[in-house]
Design a protein around this motif. Structure first.
Motif: not given
Length: 590
Positions: A188-191, A256-262, A299-303
Protein backbone atom coordinates in the motif's frame (compact mmCIF):
# COMPACT_ATOMS: atom_id res chain seq x y z
CA UNK A 1 59.98 63.80 -59.42
CA UNK A 2 56.91 64.60 -57.39
CA UNK A 3 54.81 62.21 -59.44
CA UNK A 4 57.13 59.27 -58.80
CA UNK A 5 57.22 60.05 -55.09
CA UNK A 6 53.42 60.12 -54.90
CA UNK A 7 52.99 56.71 -56.59
CA UNK A 8 55.59 55.08 -54.32
CA UNK A 9 53.79 56.34 -51.21
CA UNK A 10 50.50 54.95 -52.41
CA UNK A 11 52.08 51.54 -52.92
CA UNK A 12 53.41 51.50 -49.38
CA UNK A 13 49.98 52.33 -47.97
CA UNK A 14 48.31 49.50 -49.91
CA UNK A 15 51.00 47.08 -48.81
CA UNK A 16 50.51 48.05 -45.15
CA UNK A 17 46.75 47.62 -45.39
CA UNK A 18 47.21 44.17 -46.95
CA UNK A 19 49.50 43.13 -44.14
CA UNK A 20 46.96 44.33 -41.56
CA UNK A 21 44.16 42.34 -43.24
CA UNK A 22 46.29 39.21 -43.38
CA UNK A 23 47.26 39.49 -39.71
CA UNK A 24 43.70 40.13 -38.56
CA UNK A 25 42.27 37.38 -40.76
CA UNK A 26 44.86 34.88 -39.59
CA UNK A 27 44.09 35.72 -35.96
CA UNK A 28 40.35 35.24 -36.46
CA UNK A 29 40.83 31.93 -38.27
CA UNK A 30 43.21 30.69 -35.55
CA UNK A 31 40.72 31.65 -32.84
CA UNK A 32 37.84 29.83 -34.57
CA UNK A 33 39.98 26.76 -35.15
CA UNK A 34 40.97 26.72 -31.50
CA UNK A 35 37.27 26.97 -30.55
CA UNK A 36 36.49 23.81 -32.56
CA UNK A 37 34.64 25.42 -35.49
CA UNK A 38 34.93 23.17 -38.60
CA UNK A 39 37.11 24.82 -41.27
CA UNK A 40 34.73 23.89 -44.05
CA UNK A 41 32.22 26.36 -42.66
CA UNK A 42 34.71 29.16 -43.23
CA UNK A 43 35.08 28.36 -46.92
CA UNK A 44 33.36 30.62 -49.43
CA UNK A 45 32.53 27.66 -51.60
CA UNK A 46 29.89 25.09 -50.75
CA UNK A 47 31.17 21.81 -49.29
CA UNK A 48 28.79 18.86 -49.17
CA UNK A 49 28.77 17.40 -45.62
CA UNK A 50 29.30 13.65 -45.65
CA UNK A 51 28.02 11.53 -42.75
CA UNK A 52 28.58 7.82 -42.24
CA UNK A 53 25.61 5.53 -42.69
CA UNK A 54 23.88 4.96 -39.36
CA UNK A 55 20.75 3.62 -37.65
CA UNK A 56 18.66 5.81 -35.30
CA UNK A 57 17.44 4.73 -31.84
CA UNK A 58 14.50 6.75 -30.45
CA UNK A 59 15.12 8.81 -27.32
CA UNK A 60 13.30 11.52 -25.40
CA UNK A 61 14.29 15.12 -25.98
CA UNK A 62 13.12 16.21 -22.50
CA UNK A 63 13.03 14.58 -19.05
CA UNK A 64 10.08 12.24 -18.44
CA UNK A 65 8.90 12.23 -14.77
CA UNK A 66 8.77 8.93 -12.89
CA UNK A 67 5.58 6.86 -13.10
CA UNK A 68 4.50 8.78 -16.24
CA UNK A 69 3.34 7.26 -19.49
CA UNK A 70 5.55 7.96 -22.53
CA UNK A 71 3.71 9.97 -25.19
CA UNK A 72 4.64 10.86 -28.75
CA UNK A 73 5.35 14.42 -27.63
CA UNK A 74 8.16 13.14 -25.43
CA UNK A 75 9.94 11.73 -28.52
CA UNK A 76 9.26 14.36 -31.21
CA UNK A 77 11.80 17.20 -31.18
CA UNK A 78 9.88 20.49 -31.66
CA UNK A 79 12.94 22.04 -33.33
CA UNK A 80 13.01 19.53 -36.18
CA UNK A 81 9.53 18.01 -36.08
CA UNK A 82 11.00 14.50 -36.17
CA UNK A 83 11.62 11.85 -33.56
CA UNK A 84 14.73 12.60 -31.61
CA UNK A 85 17.23 9.76 -31.86
CA UNK A 86 20.70 8.47 -31.14
CA UNK A 87 22.68 7.76 -34.30
CA UNK A 88 24.70 4.50 -34.29
CA UNK A 89 27.12 4.08 -37.26
CA UNK A 90 26.59 0.90 -39.25
CA UNK A 91 30.26 0.12 -39.01
CA UNK A 92 29.88 -0.16 -35.21
CA UNK A 93 27.06 -2.73 -35.34
CA UNK A 94 29.31 -5.71 -35.91
CA UNK A 95 29.14 -8.05 -32.92
CA UNK A 96 26.18 -6.28 -31.27
CA UNK A 97 23.12 -8.29 -30.22
CA UNK A 98 19.94 -7.89 -32.25
CA UNK A 99 16.50 -8.84 -30.91
CA UNK A 100 14.08 -9.93 -33.61
CA UNK A 101 10.71 -11.65 -33.81
CA UNK A 102 10.74 -15.19 -35.14
CA UNK A 103 7.97 -16.92 -37.05
CA UNK A 104 6.15 -17.89 -33.82
CA UNK A 105 6.11 -14.31 -32.54
CA UNK A 106 8.81 -14.98 -29.92
CA UNK A 107 11.70 -12.61 -29.31
CA UNK A 108 15.12 -14.12 -30.00
CA UNK A 109 18.62 -12.63 -29.72
CA UNK A 110 21.27 -13.05 -32.41
CA UNK A 111 24.61 -11.41 -33.16
CA UNK A 112 25.03 -8.96 -36.07
CA UNK A 113 27.82 -9.83 -38.47
CA UNK A 114 27.50 -7.08 -41.09
CA UNK A 115 25.32 -4.01 -41.72
CA UNK A 116 25.01 -1.80 -44.79
CA UNK A 117 22.61 0.67 -46.35
CA UNK A 118 20.77 -0.15 -49.58
CA UNK A 119 18.02 1.47 -51.60
CA UNK A 120 15.46 -0.40 -49.43
CA UNK A 121 17.02 0.78 -46.16
CA UNK A 122 19.47 -0.72 -43.73
CA UNK A 123 20.10 -4.43 -44.19
CA UNK A 124 21.61 -6.56 -41.40
CA UNK A 125 23.34 -9.89 -41.85
CA UNK A 126 23.23 -12.06 -38.74
CA UNK A 127 25.77 -14.60 -37.54
CA UNK A 128 23.68 -17.52 -38.80
CA UNK A 129 23.70 -16.07 -42.33
CA UNK A 130 20.11 -14.76 -42.30
CA UNK A 131 19.39 -11.26 -43.54
CA UNK A 132 16.85 -8.84 -42.02
CA UNK A 133 15.92 -5.22 -42.51
CA UNK A 134 15.92 -2.51 -39.86
CA UNK A 135 12.11 -2.65 -39.76
CA UNK A 136 12.29 -6.22 -38.43
CA UNK A 137 14.65 -5.17 -35.69
CA UNK A 138 13.04 -4.78 -32.20
CA UNK A 139 16.08 -4.10 -30.04
CA UNK A 140 19.68 -3.26 -30.77
CA UNK A 141 22.07 -3.90 -27.91
CA UNK A 142 19.08 -3.99 -25.53
CA UNK A 143 17.72 -0.59 -26.70
CA UNK A 144 14.39 -0.31 -28.51
CA UNK A 145 14.57 0.66 -32.18
CA UNK A 146 10.86 1.29 -32.84
CA UNK A 147 8.90 4.18 -31.33
CA UNK A 148 5.75 2.04 -31.29
CA UNK A 149 7.34 -0.20 -28.64
CA UNK A 150 7.99 2.83 -26.41
CA UNK A 151 4.89 5.00 -26.63
CA UNK A 152 2.34 4.08 -23.94
CA UNK A 153 4.82 2.44 -21.54
CA UNK A 154 5.23 3.72 -17.93
CA UNK A 155 8.75 4.61 -16.78
CA UNK A 156 10.03 3.41 -13.39
CA UNK A 157 12.03 6.53 -12.57
CA UNK A 158 12.88 9.92 -13.99
CA UNK A 159 14.06 9.33 -17.59
CA UNK A 160 16.80 11.74 -18.56
CA UNK A 161 17.10 12.95 -22.13
CA UNK A 162 19.93 11.90 -24.44
CA UNK A 163 19.64 8.15 -23.81
CA UNK A 164 17.80 5.41 -25.63
CA UNK A 165 15.04 3.31 -24.04
CA UNK A 166 15.64 -0.16 -22.56
CA UNK A 167 13.23 -2.60 -20.94
CA UNK A 168 14.75 -1.78 -17.54
CA UNK A 169 13.31 1.75 -17.85
CA UNK A 170 9.70 0.52 -17.86
CA UNK A 171 7.21 -1.27 -15.67
CA UNK A 172 5.44 -4.35 -16.99
CA UNK A 173 3.14 -3.81 -19.95
CA UNK A 174 -0.34 -2.80 -18.87
CA UNK A 175 0.82 -0.97 -15.73
CA UNK A 176 -1.18 2.23 -15.18
CA UNK A 177 0.53 5.57 -14.66
CA UNK A 178 0.81 7.16 -11.20
CA UNK A 179 1.38 5.79 -7.71
CA UNK A 180 -1.11 2.97 -8.23
CA UNK A 181 1.08 1.49 -10.94
CA UNK A 182 4.30 2.12 -9.02
CA UNK A 183 3.08 0.32 -5.87
CA UNK A 184 4.23 -3.34 -5.87
CA UNK A 185 1.51 -6.01 -5.56
CA UNK A 186 0.48 -6.71 -1.96
CA UNK A 187 1.68 -3.33 -0.74
CA UNK A 188 0.00 0.00 0.00
CA UNK A 189 1.25 3.51 -0.82
CA UNK A 190 1.38 5.73 2.28
CA UNK A 191 2.03 9.47 2.23
CA UNK A 192 3.79 10.48 5.45
CA UNK A 193 5.17 13.73 6.78
CA UNK A 194 8.95 13.79 6.58
CA UNK A 195 9.17 15.35 10.05
CA UNK A 196 7.82 12.10 11.54
CA UNK A 197 10.61 9.95 10.07
CA UNK A 198 14.21 10.31 11.24
CA UNK A 199 16.73 10.00 8.39
CA UNK A 200 14.22 10.09 5.54
CA UNK A 201 15.86 13.09 3.82
CA UNK A 202 18.87 11.04 2.69
CA UNK A 203 17.02 8.27 0.87
CA UNK A 204 16.42 8.07 -2.88
CA UNK A 205 13.67 6.71 -5.08
CA UNK A 206 13.43 2.93 -5.24
CA UNK A 207 15.49 2.19 -2.12
CA UNK A 208 14.27 -0.45 0.33
CA UNK A 209 14.04 0.58 3.98
CA UNK A 210 12.91 -0.71 7.37
CA UNK A 211 10.99 1.43 9.87
CA UNK A 212 11.75 0.99 13.58
CA UNK A 213 9.65 2.90 16.12
CA UNK A 214 10.68 3.79 19.67
CA UNK A 215 7.44 3.17 21.58
CA UNK A 216 7.12 4.74 25.07
CA UNK A 217 6.60 2.07 27.73
CA UNK A 218 3.45 3.80 28.96
CA UNK A 219 1.92 3.44 25.48
CA UNK A 220 3.25 -0.01 24.65
CA UNK A 221 0.03 -1.78 25.65
CA UNK A 222 -2.02 0.40 23.28
CA UNK A 223 0.44 -0.27 20.48
CA UNK A 224 0.44 -4.03 21.06
CA UNK A 225 -3.34 -4.10 21.19
CA UNK A 226 -3.71 -2.14 17.94
CA UNK A 227 -1.26 -4.44 16.15
CA UNK A 228 -2.95 -7.63 17.33
CA UNK A 229 -0.47 -8.75 19.98
CA UNK A 230 -1.49 -11.55 22.35
CA UNK A 231 -0.33 -9.60 25.38
CA UNK A 232 -3.35 -8.15 27.24
CA UNK A 233 -1.22 -5.48 28.86
CA UNK A 234 2.42 -4.67 28.29
CA UNK A 235 2.70 -3.21 31.79
CA UNK A 236 2.43 -6.75 33.16
CA UNK A 237 5.65 -7.86 31.49
CA UNK A 238 7.60 -4.71 32.24
CA UNK A 239 10.48 -4.96 34.65
CA UNK A 240 9.30 -4.35 38.16
CA UNK A 241 12.55 -2.57 38.95
CA UNK A 242 11.56 0.22 36.63
CA UNK A 243 8.72 1.39 38.84
CA UNK A 244 10.85 4.15 40.33
CA UNK A 245 12.01 5.43 36.94
CA UNK A 246 10.41 7.90 34.62
CA UNK A 247 8.35 5.67 32.33
CA UNK A 248 7.46 8.64 30.18
CA UNK A 249 11.04 8.80 28.87
CA UNK A 250 11.75 5.07 28.55
CA UNK A 251 11.06 3.46 25.17
CA UNK A 252 11.31 0.08 23.53
CA UNK A 253 12.12 -0.57 19.86
CA UNK A 254 9.56 -2.24 17.62
CA UNK A 255 9.86 -3.01 13.89
CA UNK A 256 6.76 -1.50 12.28
CA UNK A 257 7.58 -1.95 8.56
CA UNK A 258 9.96 -4.27 6.75
CA UNK A 259 11.26 -3.89 3.18
CA UNK A 260 9.25 -0.76 2.47
CA UNK A 261 9.97 0.87 -0.91
CA UNK A 262 10.52 4.60 -1.43
CA UNK A 263 8.13 5.63 -4.20
CA UNK A 264 8.70 9.37 -3.96
CA UNK A 265 11.57 10.97 -1.99
CA UNK A 266 10.98 13.98 0.20
CA UNK A 267 9.10 16.66 -1.73
CA UNK A 268 7.92 20.04 -0.51
CA UNK A 269 4.41 21.32 -1.06
CA UNK A 270 2.48 24.31 0.23
CA UNK A 271 -0.38 23.74 2.65
CA UNK A 272 -3.00 26.36 3.47
CA UNK A 273 -3.85 26.92 7.13
CA UNK A 274 -6.22 29.33 8.84
CA UNK A 275 -4.92 31.75 11.45
CA UNK A 276 -7.08 33.96 13.65
CA UNK A 277 -6.08 36.86 15.88
CA UNK A 278 -7.84 39.82 17.52
CA UNK A 279 -5.83 42.42 15.63
CA UNK A 280 -5.76 40.89 12.14
CA UNK A 281 -8.80 38.64 12.24
CA UNK A 282 -8.96 35.42 10.28
CA UNK A 283 -6.49 34.95 7.44
CA UNK A 284 -4.99 32.18 5.33
CA UNK A 285 -1.34 31.23 5.69
CA UNK A 286 0.80 29.24 3.26
CA UNK A 287 2.85 26.72 5.22
CA UNK A 288 5.49 24.52 3.51
CA UNK A 289 5.07 20.81 4.22
CA UNK A 290 7.58 18.05 3.40
CA UNK A 291 6.13 14.65 2.50
CA UNK A 292 7.42 11.26 1.41
CA UNK A 293 5.53 8.38 -0.25
CA UNK A 294 6.38 4.83 0.83
CA UNK A 295 5.07 1.47 -0.35
CA UNK A 296 4.39 -0.55 2.80
CA UNK A 297 3.25 -4.17 3.12
CA UNK A 298 -0.49 -4.42 3.79
CA UNK A 299 0.06 -6.13 7.15
CA UNK A 300 2.41 -3.32 8.29
CA UNK A 301 -0.02 -0.45 7.67
CA UNK A 302 -1.66 -0.72 11.10
CA UNK A 303 1.69 -0.82 12.93
CA UNK A 304 3.02 2.28 11.10
CA UNK A 305 -0.22 4.18 11.63
CA UNK A 306 -0.39 3.26 15.32
CA UNK A 307 3.24 4.23 15.98
CA UNK A 308 2.79 7.64 14.36
CA UNK A 309 -0.52 8.17 16.15
CA UNK A 310 1.17 7.53 19.51
CA UNK A 311 3.84 10.13 18.70
CA UNK A 312 6.68 7.61 18.60
CA UNK A 313 9.99 8.42 16.94
CA UNK A 314 10.29 6.35 13.76
CA UNK A 315 13.81 5.68 12.46
CA UNK A 316 14.57 4.86 8.82
CA UNK A 317 17.00 1.99 8.21
CA UNK A 318 18.23 1.68 4.61
CA UNK A 319 18.75 -1.87 3.31
CA UNK A 320 21.78 -2.79 1.23
CA UNK A 321 21.32 -2.41 -2.50
CA UNK A 322 24.26 -4.60 -3.44
CA UNK A 323 23.61 -7.92 -5.19
CA UNK A 324 23.04 -10.92 -2.97
CA UNK A 325 25.82 -13.46 -2.66
CA UNK A 326 25.64 -17.20 -2.13
CA UNK A 327 27.67 -16.94 1.06
CA UNK A 328 25.63 -17.14 4.29
CA UNK A 329 25.36 -13.95 6.30
CA UNK A 330 26.19 -15.73 9.57
CA UNK A 331 28.82 -18.43 9.83
CA UNK A 332 28.59 -20.89 12.73
CA UNK A 333 32.07 -22.00 13.82
CA UNK A 334 32.89 -25.68 13.82
CA UNK A 335 31.78 -27.40 17.00
CA UNK A 336 29.14 -24.75 17.69
CA UNK A 337 25.41 -24.76 17.06
CA UNK A 338 22.93 -21.89 16.68
CA UNK A 339 20.13 -22.25 19.22
CA UNK A 340 16.96 -20.23 18.48
CA UNK A 341 15.72 -18.10 21.37
CA UNK A 342 12.39 -16.25 21.65
CA UNK A 343 12.43 -12.60 20.72
CA UNK A 344 9.53 -11.92 23.05
CA UNK A 345 7.72 -13.57 25.95
CA UNK A 346 5.88 -16.70 24.81
CA UNK A 347 2.57 -17.03 26.63
CA UNK A 348 1.49 -20.35 28.05
CA UNK A 349 -0.91 -22.48 26.03
CA UNK A 350 -0.57 -20.26 22.92
CA UNK A 351 0.69 -21.65 19.60
CA UNK A 352 4.32 -20.82 18.86
CA UNK A 353 4.72 -19.05 15.50
CA UNK A 354 7.85 -18.29 13.44
CA UNK A 355 7.50 -14.61 14.33
CA UNK A 356 7.82 -15.53 18.02
CA UNK A 357 11.59 -15.88 17.53
CA UNK A 358 12.05 -12.63 15.61
CA UNK A 359 13.67 -9.65 17.24
CA UNK A 360 10.96 -6.97 17.71
CA UNK A 361 13.35 -4.32 16.39
CA UNK A 362 14.83 -6.16 13.38
CA UNK A 363 12.43 -9.06 12.60
CA UNK A 364 15.40 -11.44 12.25
CA UNK A 365 15.41 -14.79 14.06
CA UNK A 366 17.36 -14.57 17.27
CA UNK A 367 19.97 -17.25 17.93
CA UNK A 368 22.86 -17.83 20.30
CA UNK A 369 25.91 -19.89 19.43
CA UNK A 370 26.84 -22.50 22.02
CA UNK A 371 28.97 -25.66 21.94
CA UNK A 372 27.16 -28.71 20.61
CA UNK A 373 27.89 -30.60 23.83
CA UNK A 374 26.32 -27.86 25.95
CA UNK A 375 23.16 -27.80 23.85
CA UNK A 376 22.88 -31.58 24.08
CA UNK A 377 23.42 -31.72 27.85
CA UNK A 378 20.91 -28.90 28.41
CA UNK A 379 18.37 -30.62 26.15
CA UNK A 380 17.89 -27.40 24.18
CA UNK A 381 15.95 -27.56 20.92
CA UNK A 382 18.17 -26.32 18.08
CA UNK A 383 15.83 -26.82 15.12
CA UNK A 384 13.31 -24.01 14.70
CA UNK A 385 10.93 -26.29 12.78
CA UNK A 386 10.57 -28.44 15.93
CA UNK A 387 9.34 -25.40 17.88
CA UNK A 388 6.87 -23.86 15.44
CA UNK A 389 3.36 -25.08 16.14
CA UNK A 390 4.11 -26.38 19.64
CA UNK A 391 2.32 -25.24 22.80
CA UNK A 392 4.32 -23.86 25.80
CA UNK A 393 3.62 -25.52 29.13
CA UNK A 394 4.25 -22.23 30.94
CA UNK A 395 5.29 -18.67 30.10
CA UNK A 396 8.69 -18.73 28.38
CA UNK A 397 10.88 -15.64 28.86
CA UNK A 398 12.64 -13.98 25.96
CA UNK A 399 16.28 -14.76 25.09
CA UNK A 400 16.22 -18.11 26.96
CA UNK A 401 16.63 -21.40 25.01
CA UNK A 402 13.68 -23.81 25.09
CA UNK A 403 13.78 -27.37 26.36
CA UNK A 404 11.44 -30.21 25.47
CA UNK A 405 10.10 -30.12 29.04
CA UNK A 406 8.90 -26.56 28.49
CA UNK A 407 6.42 -27.73 25.85
CA UNK A 408 3.18 -29.66 25.91
CA UNK A 409 3.07 -33.02 24.10
CA UNK A 410 2.85 -32.89 20.31
CA UNK A 411 -0.76 -32.59 19.18
CA UNK A 412 -2.00 -30.70 22.24
CA UNK A 413 -4.55 -28.08 21.29
CA UNK A 414 -4.03 -24.44 22.23
CA UNK A 415 -5.91 -22.73 25.05
CA UNK A 416 -6.97 -23.65 28.56
CA UNK A 417 -8.90 -26.70 27.39
CA UNK A 418 -5.71 -28.26 26.06
CA UNK A 419 -3.95 -27.45 29.33
CA UNK A 420 -6.57 -29.19 31.48
CA UNK A 421 -5.36 -32.65 32.60
CA UNK A 422 -7.63 -35.62 31.85
CA UNK A 423 -10.30 -36.18 34.49
CA UNK A 424 -10.04 -32.61 35.77
CA UNK A 425 -12.10 -29.46 35.43
CA UNK A 426 -10.97 -25.85 35.70
CA UNK A 427 -11.92 -23.74 38.72
CA UNK A 428 -11.40 -19.96 38.83
CA UNK A 429 -10.39 -19.15 42.40
CA UNK A 430 -10.41 -15.65 43.84
CA UNK A 431 -7.08 -15.09 45.58
CA UNK A 432 -8.46 -12.49 48.00
CA UNK A 433 -9.53 -15.31 50.32
CA UNK A 434 -6.47 -17.48 49.60
CA UNK A 435 -3.39 -16.68 51.62
CA UNK A 436 -0.33 -16.57 49.32
CA UNK A 437 -2.43 -17.09 46.22
CA UNK A 438 -0.29 -14.72 44.10
CA UNK A 439 2.91 -16.68 44.73
CA UNK A 440 1.97 -19.93 43.00
CA UNK A 441 3.61 -21.01 39.71
CA UNK A 442 2.67 -23.14 36.72
CA UNK A 443 2.16 -26.84 37.41
CA UNK A 444 2.41 -26.74 41.20
CA UNK A 445 0.33 -29.29 43.13
CA UNK A 446 -1.58 -27.89 46.11
CA UNK A 447 -3.78 -29.11 48.97
CA UNK A 448 -6.47 -26.62 50.02
CA UNK A 449 -7.76 -26.26 53.57
CA UNK A 450 -10.70 -24.04 54.56
CA UNK A 451 -11.20 -22.38 57.95
CA UNK A 452 -14.28 -20.50 59.09
CA UNK A 453 -15.05 -18.80 62.39
CA UNK A 454 -18.68 -19.20 63.44
CA UNK A 455 -20.54 -16.11 64.62
CA UNK A 456 -21.61 -15.97 68.26
CA UNK A 457 -25.40 -16.26 68.44
CA UNK A 458 -27.54 -13.53 69.93
CA UNK A 459 -28.70 -13.89 73.54
CA UNK A 460 -26.05 -16.40 74.48
CA UNK A 461 -23.23 -18.46 73.17
CA UNK A 462 -23.20 -21.36 70.81
CA UNK A 463 -22.13 -23.85 73.45
CA UNK A 464 -25.24 -23.30 75.57
CA UNK A 465 -23.22 -22.81 78.78
CA UNK A 466 -23.96 -19.79 80.92
CA UNK A 467 -20.50 -19.41 82.44
CA UNK A 468 -18.33 -19.96 79.31
CA UNK A 469 -17.63 -17.70 76.28
CA UNK A 470 -15.65 -19.34 73.43
CA UNK A 471 -12.85 -17.40 71.73
CA UNK A 472 -12.58 -16.91 67.93
CA UNK A 473 -10.03 -19.71 67.75
CA UNK A 474 -12.38 -22.02 69.66
CA UNK A 475 -15.23 -21.17 67.29
CA UNK A 476 -13.08 -21.76 64.15
CA UNK A 477 -13.73 -24.87 62.12
CA UNK A 478 -10.97 -26.27 59.88
CA UNK A 479 -11.46 -28.92 57.24
CA UNK A 480 -9.80 -30.06 53.99
CA UNK A 481 -11.79 -29.27 50.85
CA UNK A 482 -9.52 -30.24 47.93
CA UNK A 483 -6.30 -32.19 47.55
CA UNK A 484 -3.84 -32.47 44.65
CA UNK A 485 -5.03 -29.27 43.01
CA UNK A 486 -2.93 -28.35 39.93
CA UNK A 487 -2.11 -24.71 39.13
CA UNK A 488 -2.95 -24.15 35.45
CA UNK A 489 -2.66 -20.35 35.26
CA UNK A 490 -1.04 -18.22 38.01
CA UNK A 491 -2.32 -14.75 38.71
CA UNK A 492 0.98 -13.13 37.70
CA UNK A 493 1.01 -14.57 34.19
CA UNK A 494 0.54 -11.92 31.46
CA UNK A 495 -1.60 -14.44 29.58
CA UNK A 496 -4.14 -14.84 32.39
CA UNK A 497 -7.50 -14.17 30.68
CA UNK A 498 -9.05 -12.84 33.90
CA UNK A 499 -6.54 -9.96 34.15
CA UNK A 500 -8.48 -7.19 32.50
CA UNK A 501 -8.71 -3.49 33.20
CA UNK A 502 -11.85 -2.09 34.69
CA UNK A 503 -13.89 0.14 32.41
CA UNK A 504 -14.39 2.75 35.14
CA UNK A 505 -10.79 3.00 36.31
CA UNK A 506 -7.23 2.48 35.18
CA UNK A 507 -6.60 -0.21 37.80
CA UNK A 508 -6.51 -3.88 36.98
CA UNK A 509 -9.16 -6.15 38.38
CA UNK A 510 -7.79 -8.82 40.66
CA UNK A 511 -6.92 -11.80 38.43
CA UNK A 512 -8.20 -15.25 39.33
CA UNK A 513 -6.05 -18.27 40.08
CA UNK A 514 -7.02 -20.95 37.55
CA UNK A 515 -6.63 -24.45 38.96
CA UNK A 516 -7.54 -27.96 37.81
CA UNK A 517 -9.56 -29.98 40.35
CA UNK A 518 -11.48 -33.23 40.38
CA UNK A 519 -15.21 -32.88 39.61
CA UNK A 520 -16.20 -34.12 43.10
CA UNK A 521 -14.25 -31.24 44.70
CA UNK A 522 -16.09 -28.44 42.90
CA UNK A 523 -19.07 -28.37 45.32
CA UNK A 524 -16.81 -28.12 48.38
CA UNK A 525 -14.82 -25.29 46.83
CA UNK A 526 -17.99 -23.47 45.82
CA UNK A 527 -19.40 -23.76 49.34
CA UNK A 528 -16.17 -22.55 50.95
CA UNK A 529 -16.06 -19.52 48.68
CA UNK A 530 -19.77 -18.80 49.20
CA UNK A 531 -19.57 -18.76 53.02
CA UNK A 532 -16.42 -16.61 52.93
CA UNK A 533 -14.09 -19.20 54.42
CA UNK A 534 -10.37 -18.43 54.52
CA UNK A 535 -8.35 -20.77 52.31
CA UNK A 536 -4.84 -21.94 52.90
CA UNK A 537 -2.72 -23.99 50.56
CA UNK A 538 0.13 -26.36 51.13
CA UNK A 539 2.47 -26.87 48.18
CA UNK A 540 3.51 -30.41 47.43
CA UNK A 541 7.10 -31.28 46.68
CA UNK A 542 8.21 -30.87 43.12
CA UNK A 543 10.79 -33.66 43.37
CA UNK A 544 10.21 -37.03 41.84
CA UNK A 545 8.29 -39.65 43.83
CA UNK A 546 11.37 -41.83 44.22
CA UNK A 547 13.47 -39.01 45.70
CA UNK A 548 10.69 -38.06 48.07
CA UNK A 549 10.32 -41.62 49.36
CA UNK A 550 14.05 -41.81 49.96
CA UNK A 551 13.87 -38.79 52.24
CA UNK A 552 10.68 -39.57 54.12
CA UNK A 553 9.24 -43.01 53.62
CA UNK A 554 6.11 -42.57 55.71
CA UNK A 555 4.96 -39.22 54.32
CA UNK A 556 1.19 -39.31 53.78
CA UNK A 557 -0.14 -38.34 50.39
CA UNK A 558 -3.07 -36.36 51.81
CA UNK A 559 -3.10 -33.50 54.26
CA UNK A 560 -4.48 -34.52 57.65
CA UNK A 561 -6.34 -31.81 59.59
CA UNK A 562 -6.35 -31.87 63.40
CA UNK A 563 -9.85 -32.08 64.86
CA UNK A 564 -10.03 -29.46 67.60
CA UNK A 565 -12.65 -29.82 70.43
CA UNK A 566 -12.33 -27.04 73.04
CA UNK A 567 -14.76 -28.83 75.47
CA UNK A 568 -13.01 -32.21 75.50
CA UNK A 569 -11.34 -31.59 78.93
CA UNK A 570 -14.34 -29.93 80.65
CA UNK A 571 -17.22 -31.28 82.78
CA UNK A 572 -20.79 -30.21 82.43
CA UNK A 573 -23.05 -29.68 85.50
CA UNK A 574 -26.77 -28.85 85.36
CA UNK A 575 -27.98 -26.48 88.10
CA UNK A 576 -31.69 -26.09 88.83
CA UNK A 577 -32.75 -22.76 90.31
CA UNK A 578 -36.45 -22.62 91.04
CA UNK A 579 -38.20 -23.87 87.97
CA UNK A 580 -35.35 -23.09 85.56
CA UNK A 581 -32.41 -25.19 84.43
CA UNK A 582 -28.95 -23.82 83.74
CA UNK A 583 -25.87 -25.64 82.43
CA UNK A 584 -22.44 -24.81 83.89
CA UNK A 585 -19.01 -25.84 82.58
CA UNK A 586 -16.10 -26.62 84.93
CA UNK A 587 -12.57 -27.73 84.33
CA UNK A 588 -11.73 -31.37 84.83
CA UNK A 589 -9.87 -32.43 87.94
CA UNK A 590 -6.40 -33.66 87.45
Amino acid sequence: MRKQKSSFGTFKILLAMLLVVLVLGGGVIASLFAAGVPMERLAFWSVEETRPDSISLPMNWQTIPAYSKVSRGDLVDPRTGGIHGVEIPLTALGGMSATIVDGDGELIDKRIQLAQRTDDGVVLQLEDGSVITSRQLVKLGGAYTQATDIIGRVVKSDKSSGFAFAEANFFERGTPAGLAGATPPGMRAMTLEAAQLAGVHRISMGEQIDLVANIPLQKLSRFEFSTGSQLPGAELVADAGRASRDHGKETTARLVARQAVVLTPVVKRVSTETSASLSQGKRLLSVPVEEVVLAVAAEDVSAVTSALELGATVNVLVRSGRPDTDQPSTNVPEGMVAVPIPGQTLLAYQTIRPTSFEDPATAYVRTIQVPVETASQSNWITDLSQLVGRIPRHDLPATVPIQEGDLMPVGTMAGLSGATPPGRVLFFLDTEGLIGGDAFEFGQHLDLVASRTADEPRGGNRSGFANVTLTDAQRTRVEPIADDVIVVMPTRSPGNPTARKSKDSKDFESPKLIVAVRPDQVSQLEYAVAVGASLRATVRSGSSRVDALDLVSDTPQRVTVMKFDPLSDAKRTDIFVGGSREAQLFGAEE
